[in-house]
Design a protein around this motif. Structure first.
Motif, PDB file in Angstrom:
ATOM      1  N   HIS A 209       0.855  -1.175   0.000  1.00 42.32           N
ATOM      2  CA  HIS A 209       0.000   0.000   0.000  1.00 42.32           C
ATOM      3  C   HIS A 209       0.895   1.229   0.000  1.00 42.32           C
ATOM      4  CE1 HIS A 209      -3.627   2.232   0.425  1.00 42.32           C
ATOM      5  NE2 HIS A 209      -3.373   2.675   1.643  1.00 42.32           N
ATOM      6  N   VAL A 210       0.564   2.200  -0.825  1.00 43.45           N
ATOM      7  CA  VAL A 210       1.326   3.446  -0.910  1.00 43.45           C
ATOM      8  C   VAL A 210       0.449   4.563  -0.370  1.00 43.45           C
ATOM      9  CG1 VAL A 210       2.527   5.055  -2.427  1.00 43.45           C
ATOM     10  CG2 VAL A 210       2.593   2.604  -2.926  1.00 43.45           C
ATOM     11  N   VAL A 211       0.972   5.294   0.605  1.00 42.07           N
ATOM     12  CA  VAL A 211       0.194   6.367   1.225  1.00 42.07           C
ATOM     13  C   VAL A 211       0.944   7.682   1.067  1.00 42.07           C
ATOM     14  CG1 VAL A 211      -0.896   4.833   2.886  1.00 42.07           C
ATOM     15  CG2 VAL A 211       1.243   5.970   3.491  1.00 42.07           C
ATOM     16  N   PRO A 212       0.212   8.781   0.924  1.00 46.38           N
ATOM     17  CA  PRO A 212       0.869  10.080   0.776  1.00 46.38           C
ATOM     18  C   PRO A 212       1.347  10.611   2.122  1.00 46.38           C
ATOM     19  CG  PRO A 212      -1.510  10.350   0.724  1.00 46.38           C
ATOM     20  CD  PRO A 212      -1.254   8.877   0.805  1.00 46.38           C
ATOM     21  N   VAL A 213       2.491  11.301   2.072  1.00 47.14           N
ATOM     22  CA  VAL A 213       3.052  11.956   3.251  1.00 47.14           C
ATOM     23  C   VAL A 213       3.202  13.432   2.907  1.00 47.14           C
ATOM     24  CG1 VAL A 213       4.995  12.075   4.854  1.00 47.14           C
ATOM     25  CG2 VAL A 213       4.248   9.857   3.961  1.00 47.14           C
ATOM     26  N   PRO A 214       2.268  14.275   3.345  1.00 51.33           N
ATOM     27  CA  PRO A 214       2.347  15.699   2.988  1.00 51.33           C
ATOM     28  C   PRO A 214       3.645  16.323   3.482  1.00 51.33           C
ATOM     29  CG  PRO A 214       0.195  15.167   3.896  1.00 51.33           C
ATOM     30  CD  PRO A 214       1.058  13.969   4.128  1.00 51.33           C
ATOM     31  N   VAL A 215       4.247  17.175   2.647  1.00 55.58           N
ATOM     32  CA  VAL A 215       5.484  17.850   3.015  1.00 55.58           C
ATOM     33  C   VAL A 215       5.220  19.343   3.101  1.00 55.58           C
ATOM     34  CG1 VAL A 215       6.929  16.105   1.917  1.00 55.58           C
ATOM     35  CG2 VAL A 215       6.230  18.095   0.604  1.00 55.58           C
ATOM     36  N   GLY A 216       6.053  19.990   3.875  1.00 54.77           N
ATOM     37  CA  GLY A 216       5.943  21.432   4.042  1.00 54.77           C
ATOM     38  C   GLY A 216       7.103  21.939   4.856  1.00 54.77           C
ATOM     39  N   SER A 217       7.064  23.195   5.188  1.00 60.04           N
ATOM     40  CA  SER A 217       8.172  23.805   5.921  1.00 60.04           C
ATOM     41  C   SER A 217       8.345  23.207   7.309  1.00 60.04           C
ATOM     42  CB  SER A 217       7.946  25.315   6.034  1.00 60.04           C
ATOM     43  OG  SER A 217       6.701  25.584   6.667  1.00 60.04           O
TER      44      SER A 217
END
Length: 449
Positions: A209-217
């Motif tokens: 399963h591939v899940v998104p990992v939100p990125v940011g500052s």
């Protein structure tokens, strides 16, 4: 009645790819004509036949033919059909530069550049590699010792890594390397969101399963239950975020506490000698669960199909057994180019070239609209223009394409089904200065109220 003409060359269309289907079809037919597989004067399949064979709409086939007709690749004969035009084969195109429509600037990102290519060293390395008789046996699993040693020295000199608890495994291509880096079984793998589409595609269907990992500052927002995390701390593509050292340390401690594998694609895509380097996750993390992968795609050429992994020693044997073998001569040439410093010198030259082009982008787009913002121009060779909701990225991309500039949308880099950002992504490292300035002028005119 004229007999229907069947499809003569294999065509593969990726329906989940960022590139529109008509462009994919036109591009593959263009390559077939350039290579001589579709010779001048051959009648092409009708749009109806093409649609049935490829299971696409007739409109997709018609648009692809219109693109080829505008480029002079095909010609129409009234009542007879579409034929390959009597034109010169395009065999002498510049290396590493894909075919482009006349007067169209292709600013789609993730395109390698031919600038500062070490042609003399390249020829010499392959000549020296060819002087040695090839072994009668298959290359050793995981790569020749001299190439693994050269890669280790390269990582020591460019990243300050001492690989005393890891081993290097050589394989074919960065996508294959990423698949080998994922733990066996059906793990849950987190990958940055947004991320390069080709990296996400490499994982889709290969793991559990591939899940998104939100990125940011503030750093990555990793959901619970992730077995492995694919993260590019030096530069997120396409937003350009660079993870600070304190965030890297916290992430390494988090992963060690939970037994999560940290997988760090490191493609030497920064090309900015003015930055103070941050420690690699490989150096900060638990050695038994940190993996790095690299590629010669950006350093030299995608055509080598050569990549490597830096894996914990207890995993090395298993990864080597699954790795695809790279031809021996190719490995010897790559080892030569690394050992003679040709690769490092090219990175230094590209750093200076890309710095000038980044400055050109920043200058051209500074203040073009108060409700837009350019990000990602501190490192790398691509940037993202963030847009207000009132200006949809897809509509802007279509306007730019109509005016002769091709870009990607930020949505293509986001996880399917998730909330996508509104922006356009464009590469500039592969463009020469006059072409880049012309494209930027078109962008400014299009964005101007």
């Amino acid at each position: 009645m004229r007999n229907p003409q069947g499809l003569r060359v294999p065509i593969h269309l990726g329906r989940g790819a960022a590139e529109p289907l008509p462009d994919q079809l036109a591009g593959q037919l263009r390559q077939a004509i350039d290579s001589g597989r579709l010779a001048a004067g051959i009648r092409m399949p009708s749009t109806r036949t093409m649609a049935v064979a490829l299971k696409i709409s007739r409109g997709v086939a018609l648009t692809a033919y219109q693109i080829l007709h505008s480029e002079g690749y095909v010609t129409s004969r009234h009542g007879s059909g579409t034929y390959v035009a009597a034109r010169a084969r395009q065999a002498e195109r510049a290396p590493l530069r894909p075919p482009a429509r006349p007067n169209v600037v292709d600013m789609r990102p993730d395109q390698p550049t031919a600038d500062a290519f070490p042609l003399a060293e390249w020829r010499a390395a392959w000549r020296r590699a060819g002087h040695r008789a090839p072994s009668a046996a298959e290359p050793p699993p995981g790569g020749l010792p001299e190439l693994r040693s050269a890669i280790a020295a390269h990582l020591r000199d460019t990243r300050g890594l001492v690989l005393d608890r890891h081993e290097i495994v050589v394989t074919t291509g960065c996508e294959t390397a990423l698949q080998l880096a994922v733990p066996e079984g059906r793990p849950v793998v987190g990958i940055e969101d947004p991320a390069l589409p080709r990296l996400r595609r490499a994982l889709t269907g290969h793991t559990g399963h591939v899940v998104p990992v939100p990125v940011g500052s503030a750093g990555p927002q990793v959901p619970a239950g992730v077995d492995a995390l694919v993260l590019t701390p030096d530069r997120n593509e396409p937003l350009g975020h660079r993870l600070p050292t304190e965030h890297r340390r916290a992430l390494a401690a988090w992963a060690a506490d939970r037994g999560t594998y940290l997988i760090e694609p490191a493609f030497d895509g920064l090309f900015n000698a003015g930055l103070n380097p941050c420690p690699s996750l490989l150096a900060l993390g638990e050695p038994a669960r940190t993996i790095m992968l690299g590629s010669f795609r950006e350093l030299l050429t995608p055509g080598m199909r050569l990549a490597y992994l830096v894996v914990p020693r207890h995993l090395a044997d298993g990864v080597r057994k699954r790795a695809c073998a790279v031809p021996e001569t190719c490995q010897r040439a790559a080892a030569d180019l690394l050992a003679t410093g040709a690769v490092t010198r090219r990175v230094d030259r590209l750093s200076a070239i890309f710095a000038r082009r980044r400055a050109t982008v920043r200058q051209a787009l500074a203040g073009v609209r108060r409700d837009t913002r350019v990000v990602g121009t501190e490192t790398g060779a691509a940037a993202t223009l963030l847009l207000p909701r009132a200006l949809p990225a897809l509509a802007l991309a279509e306007q730019l394409r109509a005016r002769g500039v091709r870009v990607a949308t930020l949505a293509a880099f986001h996880h399917p089904g998730g909330r996508a950002g509104n922006g356009i992504v464009f590469g500039f490292g592969h463009l020469e200065e006059p072409e880049l300035r012309r494209a930027l002028r078109i962008m400014v005119r299009t964005l101007s109220p």
